[in-house]
Design an enzyme around this catalytic site. Structure first.
Site: not given
Ligand SMILES: Cc1ncc(C[n+]2csc(CCOP(=O)(O)OP(=O)(O)O)c2C)c(N)n1
Ligand SMILES: Cc1ncc(C[n+]2csc(CCOP(=O)(O)OP(=O)(O)O)c2C)c(N)n1
Ligand SMILES: [Mg+2]
Ligand SMILES: [Mg+2]
Lengths: 338, 413, 338, 413
Positions: C60, C129
Site C-alpha cells: 500500500e 475487514h
Molecule cells: C496489508 C494488507 N493488504 C492487503 C490484504 C488483502 N489480502 C489478503 S490475502 C492477499 C493475497 C496474499 O497473497 P500471498 O502473499 O501470495 O499469500 P497466499 O494467499 O498466496 O498464501 C491480499 C491482497 C491484507 N490482508 N493485508
C-alpha cells in the site's frame, strides 16, 4: 532530590528502569553511542551495553516491529522515534499490531512497548520537526497515550509507562525539554531550576497513568490542557487576572474524565488548549465529552484554542503557535459569554 | 494514450481458456544442488538462491547431498500430518458453504512447507505463521477440536470470538497470533529472534509469508534487521505463484527469484522445492543449525502452488486455467511423499486409504464435539461482554461504561 | 438513467473518467484483470488497457508513492486500497507527502490522487475487514475526506474527487455496496433498485465536495451522520415516529458546517451517529463544532452514537455495530432531556 | 543479562580517540571494472554491484573502459559547479552561526555525486533529490540568490516561508520538492518514471537518498516497483558512511554493498567511486541510456564520505575521529578533478585560486542581494497569511475563518 530538566528526568527514568529490570531495552536511531539527538539516552549504552541500548537502522516501521517481537519474547522495549513527525512509517505496526495483539490473541500475547517521541513546535523546526499527532493515536483502541508537562511528571509517567503491560505512546513536548515556556519567544529562556517541578527524586517513583493533575485550583473557569500549553495557559490566565482552574490532562488515554468534568461542573466555563491542529484534534474529544456530561452546568460554550489547520509553517511559527494572545481571546470570550 | 505506452507489465503465463504454462519456472534436477557448510559466508551461498534444492526425484527416490535420511517412521508421521491437514481443510471448506462458519482458507498443495519445517524444528522454536500454515498446529499437537472451536467462534474459541476464522494463536505451542494484515509478523519474528540472542536463548524464530506479501514494507524491515543484527531467524517466502488473482511476477518474481533477495541484504537465501517433503526438511535443518551456531538468518523461498481458491470468498476460475494445478511441474506434496514411501516398501495404497478413512472419521468426530460448544449462530454463545476485555490488561473506566451502555441497550430490546 | 448499486455506480464513475480524461489511471491490488475483490473495477482493464488500469504489488505504501509520482507527472491516479483496514502501510505517504506537497512547494507541485477504499462493518469481516478510520484522515491538514451513502452520490462524488486537484480519501461503506442497510441483519437484504438513489445517470455528472445533504427535513431534532448509518438513523427515527432532520455529511473535509449548524439551530437537539469507534472519532469534531456555534440554541446535550472503543469483534458484530436500538436510545434521551 | 548476549552489533570502525580505519572499504583499482553493454541482462551485471567503477587513478589520469572522454571545457565547468557549491555551503554554514538563518546542511565532499550526474543527464529528466543534493540547482542554473532567499524564508522565498532551510524545489528546473521525511521521494520518482513510460516520454527519473535512509520502507517500495514495471529510473544510494552518528553498517552495509540490493530485485546495481567525477558521469550516462532504451532501472551506490557535520545542529566530534575525512581513501572530489585537469595541462593553481576568489565574490554579492529581500528576523517579511494558502488549491471556509481569527488576534496585540 535533584534539579533536572526534562531531558535529565527522562534519562533518569530509563536509567532507573534499565538498572532495576533486566528485561528493559532501549532502541532507536542514534540513541546508543551518541545518546540521542536530544541527549535523552546519553550515557545509557556505556552503562548497560550495546545489546540493552541499541542503535537501529533508520526504519521506524522496523523499529516498532522489532520492539513488538522483543516484547513478545519477554523484553520491555522502550523505542525512541526521533521526532513524532517521523512516526508514520511505524503507524501500521502500532495501530494494526501493537494496539490489538492482546485483544486478538485473547490475552495470550502482548507486547509491553513504550514509544517515546518528541513532539510539538516552538523550535523553528518547520513542518517536519513540530507536529503534535496525539489525536491520531488517542482514537486507536488499545493504546495508552501520555504527554507530560514538566520534569517530575515526565520521569514518573515514563516509569509508569515502561512498567505498564499495555503499549504506551509517550509524547515529549520538546519545546519544554530545557525549561518551561509561556509562549513568548522574545523573553529570555527560563530553566527548569526555577520551577518547583524541576525538583526530581533520583530513584524510582511513579506518577500513575490515567490521572489528570489540577495544576492550579480556581473558580472562574476551567482550562483543560497538556504539554507545553499548560505553561502558556497559566501565563494567559495570570495575564488576565482570572481565577482559572488549570487541569493538565497528562494521560489522554485512559482519560481522567471525572476530574475534568468535576472541575467544569464547578466553574461552568471551559476552554480547551492544545498545540495540535484544531480540526479533529484531541480537543474535540474533550469538548464533546465535557459537553455531554456537563451540559446543564455550562454557562458558556466550550471553546478550543489550537494550532491552525495547516501544516506547521517555518517562518510563521509565532503566528501559528497558539500563544497567550490566542488563549487570552478565548478566555475572555468564555468569561464574557451569557 | 495507452496505445503509445512503453510501460512494462509483467506477463501472467496463463489465464482462463489458455493452456497452463510453467515454462517460466526455472527447475533443477533432484540431487544436483550443492549442500554447503552451515557456516559458509552468505556471499558464497548465492547459488542456493538461484538453483533449486530437491531431494525426491521422478522415480520417487531420495537423492543427492540434501537427503536428510529420515527413517520411515518419521516419513509416515509426516505423511499423516499432511493428510490430516488436507482432510481437515477439505471438510471445513464444505462446512463453510453450509454457513456454519463464516470464512475459511485451505493450504491444499502446500502442506509440506509447514509440516516438514515444523518437524525439522524444535518445539521451543517460535513460529510466526501466515494464515496458510495451519499444519503447524497439526504437527505441534493442538487438538483439531480447538481449531474448529476458533472457526466457530464458539464458547471454546481460543480467540474469545474476536477473530475471523483461521486467525489462530497458541502461546504454549509457541505459535504466534495471526494478523489479518499481511507481512507484519515477518519483522516481529526478527525482533523475537533479536531478543533470543540478547537473552542468550538457543531458540530460533521462524516466519512465513506469501509471494504477494513479500511486496510489503515489512518484508524489507525483516531482512534488514535480520541482516544487521544477524538474528537467529528463518524467513520463508511461500511462493505459491498467486496472490489472490495476481501472478507472482507482480511481486518481483519475473526476472529474479525471491530467495535472491537474501544475498542482496547479505544473508543466506535458499530456493527449495516446496512440494518435496525431504528437501524442505533438509533445508530447514540447515538453516536452523546455521542460526543456532551464530551464522545468522536464512531466507527460504518455497516453490509451490496454491491449488485451492485463495479463500472461501474467491473463485480462481475467474483468473487462471481450471487445470493449472494438474500441470504444475512440482506435483503434489502428499502424493510425492506417499510414492516415496511406497517405493521404500514402507507404505501401500491400502494403508493410505485406511489412513485417509481414519482421519476423515477423526475430523467428523472432532466436528461433532466442536459444534457441541456452539456455533456462530447456535447456542451456547460466548458472552458478548468479552468484547470489552483484553483491549487493555485492566478494563479502563470508559470501557466499563460502554459495557454498561450495551447492557442497557440489550435490556431495551 | 439506470438502476445501479454502489459498485456499478463507482465502476461507472471510473469508466466515465477513464473515457473522458486520458490522464486518469486506476491502480491497486487485483483491480486489473480480476476487476477488484468487490468488482468495482470490473471490465475497466479490458476496456482501457494494462497501463491505464494497473495491477500492483501488495504494498500500500508503494501504491501511494507511485500514485503521487504519477500525479506529479501529470496523471490523475485513482488508487484502490483493498480494505480501509490496510491503508496504514500507506499512512506516511498520505500524511507526510500527499497531504503536504502543494503546501511545502508553495503550489509548484501537487498530486491529484484519489484513494478509494472500502470501509465499515456489518459483513462478518472481523477486526481487519470492518474498520472506519475516517477520523485519522480528517485531522490531517491537506486531505479531503468523502464518504457516500448511496449509488447516486457515490458516482457523483467520485467523479468530483477524481476531477479535484486536491488529494481525496474516498471511503466506500461496503455494507451498502449492494443495497441500503437499516441495521437489522435479520431482515432480508434490500437491493438498491428499491431506493430512489439507486437511479443513476449513465454519463458524467458531479455531486460537489463540501456540501452536506439534508436527507430528510424535520423539526424535532437533527441527526448528523454519514455512510451506512444514514440508513440506520432513518429507520431508528422512523421507528420512534420522530420528525427528525437527517443530515448526510457526505464530505468530512471540507465540512459543510453551515448546513449542519443551520439545522441544529432550528431543532435545538442533536444526535451524531457513526460506525467508527467513539473516542476521538469524527463525531467528536462534529459535536465540538456544533456546540461552539449552536450553544445558545441547544435544549439538550449533543449525544454521540458510535462503535464501542474496542477493535471490531467477529462474533459480536451485532452487539458492536451501532444499530437501531443504540441510535433509538440516544434519540429518546435527547428528546426527553430538559 | 547483556553479559550473556549473543546479539551481533555492527562494528563502527573508529570512534573519537581511535585511529581512522577504512580497512572495511572494498576498493578496486581505477580502470579495472568492466563496462558491459547497456542492454545487458541484470542477472549478468552482478559484478558491477560488488566491484567499484573508477576512472581517475592515483596519478590523476583517466583510465579504463568507463572513461567518458569528456573534453576539458566540460571538466572545467564541472569543477566550477563543484567549487561554487562548496563555497556556497561554506558561507551559509558561517552565516547560520551568526543566526541569520535557522538551519543549514552542507554537501562537503559529495559534490561530484550531484554535479557529475546532473551534467550527464538531460534538462528534461526529473530529479527527486535528498537534502544534500544542492549542487543540482547549481548545475541546472538556479540563481544562488533564489536559494539564499529560501534559506532566509524572506519575501522572495520560493517556499513562501513554509519550509525549513534547504528544502528547495524548482518545477521549471524539473527538480522535485524536498521532504523532511527521509526516503519518501525514492518510490515517488519511480511513480513519475512509470507515468513517463505510460505517456511514452523519453525522460528518466533520478532520485537520491543516503546510506541510512536506504533502511526505510520506501527504499524497498522504489526498488520493487521499479523492477516490476521496468521503470526508467535511476535510484542512487549516496553512501557517505554516516547517518548522523550511526555508521552505515547499521543500514546493512556490513556484509554486503548497497548496490547489491539491485540484483536481489532483478535490477542493475552499480557501485561507483562517488568522489570520481568521471566515474560518476560515466555510470550515469550508462544508466540513463539503459533506462531510455527500455533496459529498466539502475541502482547506483556512490561510495563517498560526509566530510562535514550532518547539519548545523550536529557535532561529529562526538562520534567519529576528528581526522577521519583526511584519511578517507577516495579523497576529495574537487581536488581530484582539479589535479586531473592540471595533469591534462588544462588547469593551474593560479586559475584555481582565481576561480575560488571569483566564486566567493559571487556568493558574497548574492548574499547582499538576498538579505535585501528580508531575513527570518528582519523586514521586509512575508505576509503571515500565506500560511493559510496552498493547504488546498482553493482556500476552504474553515481556513478563511481561521485566517480572520489570526487577524483579530494580531489586532489585539
Ligand atoms: C496489508 C494488507 N493488504 C492487503 C490484504 C488483502 N489480502 C489478503 S490475502 C492477499 C493475497 C496474499 O497473497 P500471498 O502473499 O501470495 O499469500 P497466499 O494467499 O498466496 O498464501 C491480499 C491482497 C491484507 N490482508 N493485508
Ligand atoms: C522518516 C525519518 N526518520 C528520521 C529522520 C531524522 N533524520 C534526518 S537525517 C537522518 C540521517 C540520514 O542519514 P543518511 O540517509 O545516511 O543521509 P546523509 O545525512 O548521510 O546524507 C535522520 C535519522 C527523518 N528526517 N525522517
Ligand atoms: Mg501466494
Ligand atoms: Mg549517510
Amino acid at each position: 532530590m535533584a534539579q533536572m530538566n526534562m531531558i535529565h528526568a527522562l534519562n533518569s527514568a530509563m536509567d532507573v528502569m534499565l538498572g532495576r529490570d533486566p528485561s528493559v531495552v532501549v532502541l532507536g536511531e542514534d540513541v546508543g553511542y551518541f545518546g540521542g539527538v536530544f541527549r535523552c539516552t546519553e550515557g545509557l549504552q556505556r552503562k548497560y551495553g550495546e545489546s540493552r541500548v541499541l542503535d537501529t537502522p533508520i526504519a521506524e516501521g522496523g523499529i516498532l516491529a522489532a520492539a513488538i517481537g522483543m516484547g513478545v519474547n519477554g523484553l520491555r522495549p522502550v523505542a525512541e522515534i526521533q521526532f513524532a513527525d517521523y512516526i508514520y512509517p511505524a503507524y501500521d505496526q502500532i495501530v494494526s499490531e501493537l494496539a490489538r495483539l492482546r485483544y486478538r490473541s485473547a490475552g495470550e500475547f502482548y507486547a509491553p512497548v513504550t514509544v517515546r517521541t518528541p513532539c510539538g513546535g516552538g523550535i523553528r523546526g518547520g513542518q517536519t520537526h513540530s507536529q503534535s499527532p496525539e489525536a491520531l493515536f488517542a482514537h486507536v483502541a488499545g493504546l495508552k497515550v501520555v504527554m507530560p508537562s514538566n520534569p517530575y511528571d515526565a520521569k514518573g509517567l515514563l516509569i509508569s509507562s515502561i512498567e505498564d503491560d499495555d503499549p504506551v505512546i509517550f509524547f515529549e513536548p520538546k519545546r519544554i525539554y530545557n525549561g518551561p515556556f509561556d509562549g513568548d519567544p522574545h523573553k529570555p529562556a527560563v530553566p527548569w531550576s526555577t520551577h518547583p517541578k524541576g525538583e526530581v527524586p533520583d530513584g524510582h517513583y511513579t506518577v500513575p497513568l490515567g490521572k489528570a493533575d489540577i495544576v492550579r485550583a480556581g473558580s472562574e473557569l476551567s482550562i483543560i490542557t497538556y504539554g507545553t500549553m499548560v505553561h502558556v495557559s497559566e501565563a494567559a490566565a495570570r495575564g488576565l487576572g482570572l481565577d482559572a482552574e488549570i487541569i493538565d490532562v497528562r494521560t489522554m488515554v485512559p482519560l481522567d474524565i471525572d476530574t475534568i468534568c468535576g472541575s467544569v461542573a464547578r466553574t461552568g466555563r471551559c476552554v480547551i488548549v492544545h498545540e495540535a491542529t484544531r480540526f479533529g484534534g484531541f480537543g474535540a474529544e474533550l469538548s464533546a465529552s465535557i459537553q455531554e456530561q456537563c451540559f446543564w452546568n455550562l454557562q458558556a460554550p466550550i471553546l478550543r484554542v489550537a494550532g491552525w489547520d495547516t501544516p506547521y509553517p517555518h517562518a510563521f511559527e509565532w503566528e501559528y503557535f497558539p500563544g497567550q494572545a490566542r488563549v487570552a481571546r478565548a478566555l475572555k470570550a468564555v468569561m464574557e459569554a451569557a | 494514450m495507452a496505445s503509445q505506452s512503453r510501460l512494462h507489465v509483467p506477463k501472467t503465463p496463463a489465464r482462463p481458456g489458455d493452456q497452463p504454462d510453467f515454462s517460466y519456472l526455472k527447475l533443477v534436477p533432484a540431487g544436483e544442488t550443492r549442500r554447503p557448510d552451515v557456516g559458509a559466508a552468505s556471499t558464497d551461498l548465492r547459488f542456493l538462491s538461484e538453483e533449486l534444492v530437491r531431494v525426491l526425484d521422478d522415480s520417487h527416490q531420495a537423492v543427492g547431498p540434501w537427503n536428510p535420511h529420515l527413517d520411515a517412521k518419521e516419513l509416515q508421521i509426516g505423511l499423516r500430518h499432511m493428510l490430516l491437514t488436507r482432510v481437515f481443510d477439505d471438510r471445513m471448506q464444505r462446512i463453510q458453504r453450509s454457513g456454519k462458519i463464516s470464512f475459511y482458507m485451505r493450504s491444499l498443495g502446500e502442506e509440506a512447507v509447514s509440516v516438514a519445517m515444523a518437524m525439522a524444528l524444535r518445539p521451543s522454536d517460535m513460529l510466526f505463521p501466515s494464515y496458510r500454515n495451519q499444519a503447524l498446529y497439526v504437527v505441534r499437537g493442538r487438538p483439531i477440536v480447538d481449531l474448529m472451536c476458533q472457526l466457530l467462534s464458539n464458547t471454546r474459541d481460543m480467540c474469545k470470538g474476536r477473530q475471523l476464522p483461521v486467525m489462530y494463536h497458541w502461546r504454549n505451542g509457541n505459535i504466534f497470533s495471526i494478523s489479518g494484515n499481511l507481512a507484519t509478523q515477518f519483522p516481529q519474528a526478527v525482533g523475537w529472534a533479536m531478543a533470543a540472542a540478547i537473552k542468550g536463548q538457543d531458540d530460533v524464530a521462524v516466519s512465513w509469508l506469501g509471494d504477494g506479501s513479500s511486496a510489503e514494507a515489512d518484508f524489507h524491515h525483516a531482512l534488514l534487521f535480520a541482516s544487521v543484527y544477524k538474528a537467529p531467524a528463518i524467513l520463508c517466502v511461500v511462493n505459491n505463484q498467486w496472490a489472490i488473482s495476481t501472478f507472482q511476477g507482480f511481486a518481483g518474481g519475473e526476472r529474479q527469484t525471491f530467495a535472491a533477495r537474501g544475498p542482496g541484504y547479505g544473508i543466506a537465501g535458499v530456493r527449495v522445492d516446496g512440494n518435496d517433503f525431504l528437501a524442505v526438511h533438509a533445508v530447514t535443518q540447515w538453516a536452523a543449525e546455521r542460526a543456532r551456531t551464530g551464522g545468522g538468518p536464512t531466507l527460504i523461498e518455497h516453490v509451490t502452488y496454491r491449488a485451492a481458491a485463495h479463500s472461501t470468498s474467491d473463485d480462481p476460475a475467474r483468473y487462471r486455467p481450471k487445470d493449472d494445478y494438474e500441470r504444475f511441474p512440482l506435483g503434489d506434496p502428499v502424493l510425492r511423499l506417499k510414492n516415496h514411501l511406497i517405493a521404500l516398501g514402507e507404505w501401500s495404497e491400502e494403508r493410505h486409504s485406511a489412513l485417509t478413512a481414519e482421519l476423515e472419521e477423526h475430523i467428523a468426530k472432532s466436528w461433532k464435539e466442536a459444534v457441541g460448544f456452539g456455533t456462530l449462530t447456535d447456542p451456547p454463545r460466548l458472552d458478548p461482554h468479552l468484547m470489552f476485555e483484553d483491549v487493555f490488561r485492566d478494563m479502563p473506566e470508559h470501557l466499563r461504561r460502554q459495557e454498561a451502555e450495551l447492557r442497557a441497550e440489550q435490556d431495551r430490546d
